[in-house]
Design a protein around this motif. Structure first.
Motif, PDB file in Angstrom:
ATOM      1  N   ILE A  13      -2.688  29.125 -21.929  1.00  0.00           N
ATOM      2  CA  ILE A  13      -3.823  28.291 -22.350  1.00  0.00           C
ATOM      3  C   ILE A  13      -3.742  27.937 -23.951  1.00  0.00           C
ATOM      4  O   ILE A  13      -4.103  26.712 -24.102  1.00  0.00           O
ATOM      5  N   GLN A  14      -3.010  28.607 -24.586  1.00  0.00           N
ATOM      6  CA  GLN A  14      -2.738  28.002 -25.926  1.00  0.00           C
ATOM      7  C   GLN A  14      -1.678  27.164 -26.035  1.00  0.00           C
ATOM      8  O   GLN A  14      -1.646  26.001 -26.967  1.00  0.00           O
ATOM      9  N   ASN A  33      10.316  35.587  -9.989  1.00  0.00           N
ATOM     10  CA  ASN A  33       9.702  36.910 -10.264  1.00  0.00           C
ATOM     11  C   ASN A  33       8.362  37.029 -10.837  1.00  0.00           C
ATOM     12  O   ASN A  33       7.384  37.266 -10.392  1.00  0.00           O
ATOM     13  N   PHE A  34       8.297  36.070 -11.955  1.00  0.00           N
ATOM     14  CA  PHE A  34       7.117  35.830 -12.802  1.00  0.00           C
ATOM     15  C   PHE A  34       6.142  34.998 -11.932  1.00  0.00           C
ATOM     16  O   PHE A  34       4.839  35.405 -11.744  1.00  0.00           O
ATOM     17  N   TYR A  35       6.506  33.988 -11.445  1.00  0.00           N
ATOM     18  CA  TYR A  35       5.719  33.243 -10.338  1.00  0.00           C
ATOM     19  C   TYR A  35       5.080  33.766  -9.330  1.00  0.00           C
ATOM     20  O   TYR A  35       3.967  34.062  -8.937  1.00  0.00           O
ATOM     21  N   ARG A  36       5.895  34.895  -8.543  1.00  0.00           N
ATOM     22  CA  ARG A  36       5.525  35.654  -7.427  1.00  0.00           C
ATOM     23  C   ARG A  36       4.510  36.525  -7.813  1.00  0.00           C
ATOM     24  O   ARG A  36       3.516  36.653  -7.484  1.00  0.00           O
ATOM     25  N   GLU A  48      -0.983  25.810 -11.809  1.00  0.00           N
ATOM     26  CA  GLU A  48      -2.371  25.674 -11.114  1.00  0.00           C
ATOM     27  C   GLU A  48      -3.536  26.419 -11.879  1.00  0.00           C
ATOM     28  O   GLU A  48      -4.730  25.692 -12.347  1.00  0.00           O
ATOM     29  N   TYR A  49      -3.118  27.533 -12.842  1.00  0.00           N
ATOM     30  CA  TYR A  49      -3.923  28.240 -13.679  1.00  0.00           C
ATOM     31  C   TYR A  49      -4.455  27.467 -14.869  1.00  0.00           C
ATOM     32  O   TYR A  49      -5.598  27.404 -15.228  1.00  0.00           O
ATOM     33  N   LYS A  51      -3.809  24.366 -15.430  1.00  0.00           N
ATOM     34  CA  LYS A  51      -4.845  22.903 -14.807  1.00  0.00           C
ATOM     35  C   LYS A  51      -6.300  23.244 -14.586  1.00  0.00           C
ATOM     36  O   LYS A  51      -7.079  22.638 -15.154  1.00  0.00           O
ATOM     37  N   HIS A  52      -6.541  24.458 -14.233  1.00  0.00           N
ATOM     38  CA  HIS A  52      -8.087  24.855 -13.618  1.00  0.00           C
ATOM     39  C   HIS A  52      -8.345  25.354 -14.938  1.00  0.00           C
ATOM     40  O   HIS A  52      -9.952  24.780 -15.149  1.00  0.00           O
ATOM     41  N   TYR A  53      -7.880  25.844 -15.824  1.00  0.00           N
ATOM     42  CA  TYR A  53      -8.552  26.264 -17.247  1.00  0.00           C
ATOM     43  C   TYR A  53      -8.862  24.928 -17.941  1.00  0.00           C
ATOM     44  O   TYR A  53      -9.879  24.927 -18.458  1.00  0.00           O
ATOM     45  N   CYS A  54      -7.912  23.956 -17.886  1.00  0.00           N
ATOM     46  CA  CYS A  54      -8.080  22.669 -18.845  1.00  0.00           C
ATOM     47  C   CYS A  54      -9.313  21.768 -18.068  1.00  0.00           C
ATOM     48  O   CYS A  54     -10.132  21.334 -18.990  1.00  0.00           O
ATOM     49  N   MET A  55      -9.315  21.972 -16.760  1.00  0.00           N
ATOM     50  CA  MET A  55     -10.462  21.154 -16.188  1.00  0.00           C
ATOM     51  C   MET A  55     -11.920  21.730 -16.538  1.00  0.00           C
ATOM     52  O   MET A  55     -12.795  20.980 -16.677  1.00  0.00           O
ATOM     53  N   GLN A  56     -11.952  22.924 -16.554  1.00  0.00           N
ATOM     54  CA  GLN A  56     -13.292  23.438 -16.848  1.00  0.00           C
ATOM     55  C   GLN A  56     -13.543  23.545 -18.492  1.00  0.00           C
ATOM     56  O   GLN A  56     -14.750  23.559 -18.679  1.00  0.00           O
ATOM     57  N   ASN A  57     -12.659  23.225 -19.382  1.00  0.00           N
ATOM     58  CA  ASN A  57     -12.994  23.100 -20.794  1.00  0.00           C
ATOM     59  C   ASN A  57     -12.962  21.896 -21.346  1.00  0.00           C
ATOM     60  O   ASN A  57     -12.579  21.534 -22.466  1.00  0.00           O
ATOM     61  N   ILE A  58     -13.229  20.786 -20.401  1.00  0.00           N
ATOM     62  CA  ILE A  58     -13.227  19.112 -20.825  1.00  0.00           C
ATOM     63  C   ILE A  58     -14.615  19.045 -21.528  1.00  0.00           C
ATOM     64  O   ILE A  58     -15.567  19.183 -20.834  1.00  0.00           O
TER      65      ILE A  58
END
Length: 60
Positions: A13-14, A33-36, A48-49, A51-58
């Motif tokens: 997010i930062q 391993n991180f992605y999994r 995706e996380y 992108k989802h966070y940025c879309m909610q905070n426009i």
């Protein structure tokens, strides 16, 4: 595991580091391993996380 992923979410997010750098800073040895584990805990990939966070905070 959830603490590591929470740390990664905060870093995503930062938007100051690459996903690969966040992976290693969060204590994972490999990017795959991180992605999994991220997908298992959050139900989406780090991209995706973010992108989802940025879309909610426009601002309207």
């Amino acid at each position: 595991m959830e603490i590591r992923i929470s740390n990664a979410c905060r870093e995503l997010i930062q938007n100051q580091l690459t996903t690969q750098a966040i992976c290693y800073e969060s204590g994972f040895n490999t990017l795959s391993n991180f992605y999994r584990h991220f997908k298992k805990v959050k139900g989406m990939t780090p991209f995706e996380y973010k992108k989802h966070y940025c879309m909610q905070n426009i601002p309207i």
